[in-house]
Scaffold this active site. Structure first.
Site, PDB file in Angstrom:
ATOM      1  N   SER A  70      51.392  45.744  29.712  1.00  0.00           N
ATOM      2  CA  SER A  70      50.315  44.777  29.526  1.00  0.00           C
ATOM      3  C   SER A  70      49.892  44.594  28.073  1.00  0.00           C
ATOM      4  O   SER A  70      49.419  43.533  27.700  1.00  0.00           O
ATOM      5  CB  SER A  70      49.107  45.172  30.365  1.00  0.00           C
ATOM      6  OG  SER A  70      48.703  46.489  30.065  1.00  0.00           O
ATOM      7  N   HIS A 126      51.744  42.416  35.883  1.00  0.00           N
ATOM      8  CA  HIS A 126      51.883  41.360  34.867  1.00  0.00           C
ATOM      9  C   HIS A 126      53.206  40.620  35.004  1.00  0.00           C
ATOM     10  O   HIS A 126      53.743  40.127  34.006  1.00  0.00           O
ATOM     11  CB  HIS A 126      51.765  41.955  33.460  1.00  0.00           C
ATOM     12  CG  HIS A 126      50.354  42.205  33.036  1.00  0.00           C
ATOM     13  ND1 HIS A 126      49.500  41.203  32.634  1.00  0.00           N
ATOM     14  CD2 HIS A 126      49.639  43.350  32.976  1.00  0.00           C
ATOM     15  CE1 HIS A 126      48.320  41.721  32.330  1.00  0.00           C
ATOM     16  NE2 HIS A 126      48.374  43.019  32.528  1.00  0.00           N
ATOM     17  N   LYS A 163      45.851  38.569  39.168  1.00  0.00           N
ATOM     18  CA  LYS A 163      46.358  37.956  37.933  1.00  0.00           C
ATOM     19  C   LYS A 163      47.005  36.619  38.286  1.00  0.00           C
ATOM     20  O   LYS A 163      46.309  35.681  38.641  1.00  0.00           O
ATOM     21  CB  LYS A 163      47.286  38.943  37.226  1.00  0.00           C
ATOM     22  CG  LYS A 163      46.505  40.158  36.720  1.00  0.00           C
ATOM     23  CD  LYS A 163      47.277  41.035  35.773  1.00  0.00           C
ATOM     24  CE  LYS A 163      46.357  42.040  35.105  1.00  0.00           C
ATOM     25  NZ  LYS A 163      46.439  43.395  35.657  1.00  0.00           N
TER      26      LYS A 163
HETATM   27  C1  LIG Z   1      45.657  44.587  35.921  1.00  0.00           C
HETATM   28  C2  LIG Z   1      46.485  45.746  36.272  1.00  0.00           C
HETATM   29  C3  LIG Z   1      46.134  46.621  37.292  1.00  0.00           C
HETATM   30  C4  LIG Z   1      44.820  46.503  38.016  1.00  0.00           C
HETATM   31  O1  LIG Z   1      44.840  45.471  38.919  1.00  0.00           O
HETATM   32  P1  LIG Z   1      43.513  45.183  39.754  1.00  0.00           P
HETATM   33  O2  LIG Z   1      44.016  44.535  40.998  1.00  0.00           O
HETATM   34  O3  LIG Z   1      42.652  44.317  38.921  1.00  0.00           O
HETATM   35  O4  LIG Z   1      42.879  46.511  40.034  1.00  0.00           O
HETATM   36  C5  LIG Z   1      46.996  47.642  37.619  1.00  0.00           C
HETATM   37  N1  LIG Z   1      48.156  47.814  36.961  1.00  0.00           N
HETATM   38  C6  LIG Z   1      48.534  47.004  35.954  1.00  0.00           C
HETATM   39  C7  LIG Z   1      49.831  47.236  35.256  1.00  0.00           C
HETATM   40  C8  LIG Z   1      47.697  45.959  35.573  1.00  0.00           C
HETATM   41  O5  LIG Z   1      48.048  45.175  34.560  1.00  0.00           O
END
Ligand SMILES: *Cc1c(COP(=O)(O)O)cnc(C)c1O
Length: 415
Positions: free
Chosen positions: A190, A218, A249
């Site tokens: 990320s 991501h 996301k």
């Molecule tokens: C954003 C993210 C998460 C968390 O996701 P949520 O559903 O918002 O808890 C977990 N792992 C990675 C790699 C992320 O980028």
């Protein structure tokens, strides 16, 4: 117990320390739906103003898509606002199962289990499938939620250097005496936006009898020719034993996550994963919206194709202007500034130019690796990107960093 002046003083001092170091994070209030252009109130109480957004995970532009909103609205009426229960008591509707089946088909796995978030999926999955006879071998840059999930699991913990297959192989050799070995990585990282070498990882897993875990938060929805994720990009669909990902996301951006993979491993999570057992079900309105998202991402590849073109245009423009970028293939494009204070000021100046992009610095990234992380979206049109590039050039010029690399920037601004 009293919250004494002494205790209060301690925390005030800690917070002042963050402010003085330029590390204090300030929330900005958005007054509009998530989109390419948003109305932001900053600082708090100021007039709202429209800015172009370069820091949402709204990769496919589905966060406020009219079909998703309409499906959510219909779902809200048909299935109610909340279920007031965890999944295994009375929190599972037919639509939860339907969404799990669609995710399974999309990700090319055997089964899927929804969680309140991907953070919760990562918090629950390791403990549910491994114990002290096993070992977890994680890339050193995995997401914080994976680090926390590993802490909750009794299996031995080890790490390998970021994306380094030789080092991973050494670690796999070292742990041949364990019952199970689980290799753990993000699909797309990320902060840097780079992709894990999943083909090499899967080959090593075969050679050393290990399972593979990928967090594709991501990537799900847009990486790979049909957007299925990093495993599609690397040609290893069907070879990943556990995928976790988020609905928060690209896939609508509301909330919710899942564990997807081998049927038995997913079933172990249904039986044992604590965030699944002890936290509330994903709200029906979100499940209904997510079902429409799955329909949109499987209908055609128009959105992920536009995102890819936007990313190429943006990278080329920033490079040409003389910015120091992290190389990569994902729509995460980090503009390296190295110094935390510079990153903060740069972000503020961009905001004055109508561009919303946030500075990242320690502890979110390593010390001396501060940056503006820009993220592209299929919601961006060419005019958004052109305005963004213009603002970046102007602010880069103001700080005198155009054409500078790490050495020159850190000599001038410090780390
Ligand atoms: C954003 C993210 C998460 C968390 O996701 P949520 O559903 O918002 O808890 C977990 N792992 C990675 C790699 C992320 O980028």
């Amino acid at each position: 117990m009293v919250y004494s002046d002494k205790v209060r003083g301690h925390y005030r001092q800690e917070l002042d320390g963050l402010r003085e170091a330029g590390l204090f994070k300030q929330e900005r209030y958005i007054r509009s739906p998530q989109a390419a252009e948003i109305e932001v109130e900053f600082p708090a109480g100021a007039e709202g103003r429209m800015v172009i957004n370069f820091c949402a995970n709204n990769y496919l532009g589905l966060s406020s898509h009219h079909e998703v909103i309409e499906a959510a609205r219909t779902g809200l009426v048909a299935r109610g606002y909340g279920l007031s229960s965890v999944r295994f008591i009375c929190g599972t509707q037919d639509i939860h199962r339907e969404l799990e089946q669609k995710l399974t088909a999309f990700l090319g796995t055997e089964d899927t289990l929804l969680f309140p978030s991907c953070m919760d999926a990562n918090a629950g999955v390791f403990e549910a499938v491994l114990n002290e006879q096993d070992v977890m071998i994680a890339d050193r840059l995995v997401h914080a939620s994976i680090v926390d999930g590993m802490r909750l699991c009794k299996a031995q913990q080890d790490t390998y250097k970021h994306a380094n297959l030789e080092h991973l192989e050494e670690k796999l050799q070292l742990h041949q005496d364990k019952r199970h070995r689980l290799i753990i990585t993000d699909g797309v990282f990320s902060m840097d936006g780079d992709l894990a070498p999943l083909d090499g990882i899967c080959d090593l897993a075969d050679k050393y009898d290990a399972m593979v875990f990928v967090d594709d938060s991501h990537a799900s929805g847009f990486i790979g020719k049909t957007g299925r994720g990093t495993h599609e990009h690397c040609g290893v669909v069907g070879r990943i034993d556990i995928i976790t990902t988020t609905l928060g996301k690209a896939l609508g951006g509301a909330s919710g996550g899942c564990v997807s993979g081998r049927a038995e491993l997913v079933e172990m999570c249904r039986q044992r994963a604590r965030p699944y057992l002890f936290s509330n079900t994903v709200a029906p309105v979100i499940v209904a919206g997510a079902l429409q998202v799955m329909d949109l991402v499987t209908r055609n590849t128009e959105r992920r194709d536009k995102l890819e073109a936007n990313t190429a245009f943006w990278r080329a423009g920033l490079k040409e202007a003389g910015f120091d970028l992290k190389e990569g293939e994902s729509p995460i494009v980090p503009v390296m500034l190295y110094n935390a204070r510079l990153a903060q000021e740069f972000s503020r100046d961009l905001y004055d130019e109508g561009i919303y992009a946030i500075g990242f610095f320690f502890p979110v990234v390593a010390k001396g690796a501060a940056r503006i992380r820009t993220q592209l979206s299929a919601a961006h049109d060419r005019r958004h990107l052109e305005a963004g590039l213009e603002a970046f050039r102007k602010v880069g010029q103001k700080h005198g960093i155009l054409g500078m690399g790490k050495k020159e920037i850190t000599e001038r601004f410090g780390l």
